[in-house]
Design a protein around this motif. Structure first.
Motif: not given
Length: 603
Positions: A15-25
């Motif tokens: 896993g990784s943290q991302s600023n792409d909102w859709w990756r964890s929405a």
């Protein structure tokens, strides 16, 4: 919380943290005609855009990040709006463009993004282009935007007077995928009453397929994208994304590709379909990607592609195409550990191969609700609707399994979709009378299939109100089961033990534990978790501390299991039972068909 991990855990996903909102929405699907009615539209018993706007707080309070709206465009409503006559207009059934703007503005004020449906494979037969094509006649430029072809004679030869369709393709909704112009109900007495040309429709005869080889078709949809992006939509769910391109030779293909489960049921020796999942479709979406990028990097495309990982679903979400694709393998998976483990592993591997997020889903407007189909003797996608004389689900078992499945889904890295009513534990309406059915699949199969109306029944908001508060008049376009009073939103808000409260806590935990961004390991074979047929470790990034910590996601199926010594229960989908072993030690028994989140006692 400890972050220790067993040394022989099998890594499935980093896993990784991302600023792409859709990756964890978490994205909540709204079926407009069944969410809420305000009577601002033209029919008092059908949901509308102002009704949705008035009830958006429910979705924000639930903890979702975005909403996806099924079609609200101008349409004759032969297929519940998936037959679009004008892509830039709101159907009066649902309101006005001003209502759409108000919905967008209110959603954004609540922190909700808005994804809208786009239907590019076909238009309505009432679309201006198709009406122009009918009027222009055979061989005209107007007909090149669609798939008009001469028919065949009994020997299979093409002829302008062909009594048989150009090939043997079948409609998703049943019967042949071609209609002869002179056989249309509106042909007698019209200018085309003697027109023996055929046109292609992979769905209903009122939904002619567009010819995506035609440059005007491509230019038109670029303009449609810009129209809605400029109004503030955050993305598009692309209907039948795998179906736009066809083999121009239109060769025979005697097999059937089913809705949602796609080609998974085809034998391995079946030739590739000439109308589904052609590689040439990806050029279209690369063009769309460039249009969305004109409006910034946070607008997304979501593929409804009935394609499995082994068939190339990952191609749709390469960096220069779409952002998400629905994971129908997960939705269609049978309720057993081996199949689920394989689907989770294969899905993550496929998406990881192109750096995309995995998008999980259990229900939508096209399938029997999970809280019913999981109580049938055969789990998986389920039948195409259920009627009174067909096998009825075991309601308690179905809900128990559905809760366990939702809890498992929400612990998996990636994005998750929630169909309206799942947060309430709504079951399928399996006793609808045939007289009220509206799904074209019911009619095109000559009533052999119940169709999809049972999962589209209007939501219950207020237990004591007529129509359970769905509309100010109490009218509903499909009847609701009387027992839904117990599932109404106000009833569940008043009870701390309700399914709605449980679902809110589930989404809160998903955020707090950072499960959508975590590493995922399979620990099913380890001694401590051997009794759990499926056990995963999600090492999420916890929102408050930014530290990583391990959560075991353990699911039982046919047999119960004990919580291993040294582990405590964080959350569960069912009540656990205290038990005492031979030494007098007390433990917790996880019953069958249950998911638990476990954490290790700090040392």
């Amino acid at each position: 919380m400890t972050s220790a991990l067993p040394t022989n855990a099998v890594l499935l996903h980093s896993g990784s943290q991302s600023n792409d909102w859709w990756r964890s929405a978490v994205i909540y699907q709204i079926y407009p005609r069944s969410y809420a009615a305000s009577n601002a539209g033209t029919l008092p018993d059908v949901g509308d855009l102002p009704g949705i706007t008035a009830r958006l707080q429910h979705i924000a309070d639930l903890g979702a990040d975005a909403v996806w709206l099924s079609p609200f465009y101008a349409s004759p409503q032969k297929d519940a709006g998936y037959d679009v006559s004008d892509y830039r207009a709101i159907d009066p059934l649902f309101g006005t463009l001003e209502d759409a703007d108000a919905l967008l503005n209110h959603a954004h004020s609540l922190g909700l993004r808005v994804i809208v449906d786009l239907v590019p494979n076909h238009t309505s037969d009432q679309h201006a282009w198709f009406q122009e094509a009918l009027a222009a006649g055979p061989g005209s430029a107007e007909r090149e935007r669609y798939w008009f072809r001469p028919g065949r004679d009994a020997e299979g030869n093409e002829t302008t007077d062909g009594k048989f369709p150009p090939n043997d393709w079948t409609s998703i909704f049943g019967s042949i995928a071609w209609t002869r112009v002179c056989d249309r109900p509106d042909a007698p007495g019209s200018a085309w009453k003697n027109d023996r040309s055929w046109y292609l429709h992979l769905f209903d005869s009122s939904q002619p397929d567009l010819n995506w080889e035609h440059p005007e078709v491509r230019e038109e949809f670029h303009d449609i994208l810009r129209f809605w992006l400029s109004r503030g939509v955050d993305g598009f769910r692309v209907d039948v994304a795998h179906g736009l391109m066809k083999d121009a030779a239109l060769p025979d293909w005697q097999f059937h590709w089913g809705m949602v489960d796609g080609g998974d049921k085809l034998a391995s020796d079946v030739p590739p379909p000439p109308m589904w999942n052609l590689d040439s479709v990806h050029e279209i979406y690369r063009g769309w990607r460039s249009v969305l990028d004109e409006f910034g990097q946070d607008r997304i495309l979501v593929a409804e592609a009935w394609v499995a990982p082994g068939q190339g679903i990952e191609k749709f979400v390469r960096a220069d195409e779409m952002n998400q694709s629905f994971n129908f393998d997960f939705l269609c998976c049978k309720w057993n550990a081996a199949d689920l483990r394989a689907v989770i592993k294969d899905s993550l591997a496929a998406m990881d191969s192109v750096g995309a997020t995995t998008t999980w889903v259990l229900s939508n407007h096209d399938v029997v609700r999970a809280a019913s189909r999981m109580g049938l003797s055969e789990t998986g996608k389920g039948p195409n609707g259920i009627r009174t004389w067909e096998e009825q689900p075991d309601a308690a078992l179905a809900l128990r399994r559905a809760k366990a499945a939702h809890m498992l889904m929400m612990a998996l890295p990636g994005s998750a979709y929630l169909y309206q009513g799942e947060e309430l534990g709504l079951p399928e309406h399996t006793t609808l009378p045939d007289s009220v059915r509206q799904d074209p699949a019911f009619f095109r199969t000559q009533h052999a299939e119940a169709g999809r109306d049972g999962c589209r029944v209007p939501l219950p908001w207020e237990a004591s109100a007529a129509g359970f508060g769905f509309s100010p008049t109490g009218q509903t376009w499909l009847p609701q089961p009387a027992e839904w009073a117990e599932l109404a939103v106000d009833t569940q808000l008043a009870s701390a033990d309700s399914h709605l409260h449980w679902y809110r806590l589930l989404l809160q935990l998903r955020r707090d534990l950072g499960l959508a961004e975590g590493d995922l390991h399979d620990v099913s074979g380890l001694e401590d978790f051997a009794a759990f047929e499926l056990a995963l470790v999600n090492t999420g990034v916890h929102a408050e501390s930014g530290m990583r910590g391990s959560i075991v996601v353990a699911t039982t199926f046919a047999e119960p299991a004990l919580v291993p010594a040294g582990w405590q229960v964080v959350f569960s989908s069912a009540d656990l039972q205290p038990v005492e072993d031979a030494e007098g030690q007390t433990g917790l028994l996880v019953p069958a068909d249950t998911t638990v989140y476990l954490q290790q006692f700090a040392s």
